[in-house]
Design a protein around this motif. Sequence first.
Motif, short mmCIF file in Angstrom:
data_model
loop_
_atom_site.label_atom_id
_atom_site.label_comp_id
_atom_site.label_asym_id
_atom_site.label_seq_id
_atom_site.Cartn_x
_atom_site.Cartn_y
_atom_site.Cartn_z
N SER A 16 16.70 -57.56 -52.23
CA SER A 16 18.09 -57.34 -52.63
C SER A 16 18.55 -55.91 -52.37
CB SER A 16 18.27 -57.69 -54.11
OG SER A 16 17.41 -56.90 -54.91
N THR A 17 17.64 -55.02 -52.08
CA THR A 17 17.96 -53.64 -51.74
C THR A 17 17.08 -53.22 -50.56
OG1 THR A 17 18.11 -51.37 -52.61
CG2 THR A 17 16.26 -52.68 -53.36
N VAL A 18 17.47 -52.19 -49.84
CA VAL A 18 16.59 -51.70 -48.78
C VAL A 18 15.32 -51.16 -49.45
CG1 VAL A 18 18.34 -51.28 -47.01
CG2 VAL A 18 17.78 -49.48 -48.62
N TYR A 52 20.11 -45.66 -41.56
CA TYR A 52 19.55 -44.35 -41.21
C TYR A 52 20.19 -43.21 -41.98
CZ TYR A 52 18.84 -40.11 -38.46
OH TYR A 52 18.56 -38.83 -38.08
N LYS A 53 21.52 -43.11 -41.94
CA LYS A 53 22.20 -41.98 -42.57
C LYS A 53 21.98 -41.96 -44.08
CE LYS A 53 25.71 -41.40 -39.03
NZ LYS A 53 27.11 -41.52 -38.67
N LYS A 54 22.05 -43.12 -44.70
CA LYS A 54 21.88 -43.22 -46.15
C LYS A 54 20.47 -42.83 -46.58
CE LYS A 54 22.65 -46.59 -49.85
NZ LYS A 54 23.05 -47.98 -50.13
N ILE A 55 19.47 -43.34 -45.90
CA ILE A 55 18.08 -43.06 -46.27
C ILE A 55 17.71 -41.62 -45.96
CG2 ILE A 55 15.67 -43.71 -45.84
CD1 ILE A 55 16.82 -46.57 -45.20
N ARG A 56 18.20 -41.12 -44.86
CA ARG A 56 17.89 -39.74 -44.47
C ARG A 56 18.29 -38.74 -45.55
NH1 ARG A 56 17.91 -36.66 -39.16
NH2 ARG A 56 18.15 -34.54 -39.92
#
Length: 183
Positions: A16-18, A52-56
Amino acid sequence: MITVVLLAAGKSSRTSTVKQLYPVKGEYLINIQIRKLHAYGFDVAVVLGHEYKKIRTVLDNSVTIVHNENYEEGMFSSVKKVFETLDEEQLIFCHIDRPIPDLAVFEALLQSEKAISVAFYQGEKAPPIRIKSSMKKHLLNSNLKRLDHWIAAEDDVDYLEVDDPKVHYNANTDETLKRYFDE
């Protein structure tokens, strides 16, 4: 210094989430995995793709970030991207959704003279996997789509029996994320 690559580019389509941003005791899973690898004394590279941008933004400058724009092609595309990007004598690959095994597993992989060493637990292969740079050209030129298929086609592979069941834990659902990481 040995670099361990944390493969974290996927979509997490069954959760339900990355998975990278799964909360564990007030922290993100990706940072817990990185901290454990650093505690073992490894440099850490993280392959990101989806989100990518969110996790980075949750990563600090203690890790090397490799951006795999072709992450939808599968995990092998991330392994190839790392070999295109980093110039290391050897790399060890771990998965974001598998608990980091005991240090003894990494030590066993590093002691092997073979170009590729794969952990085996109770007769079944599992990550982490160590690949020497001598395989770089062959790996990058492979037409195969999966890392396990590429390894199976190679001759210079050492399958090492390890005594850590965590190598088989695969947290690819909400239930297994909770079971393996919320303990």
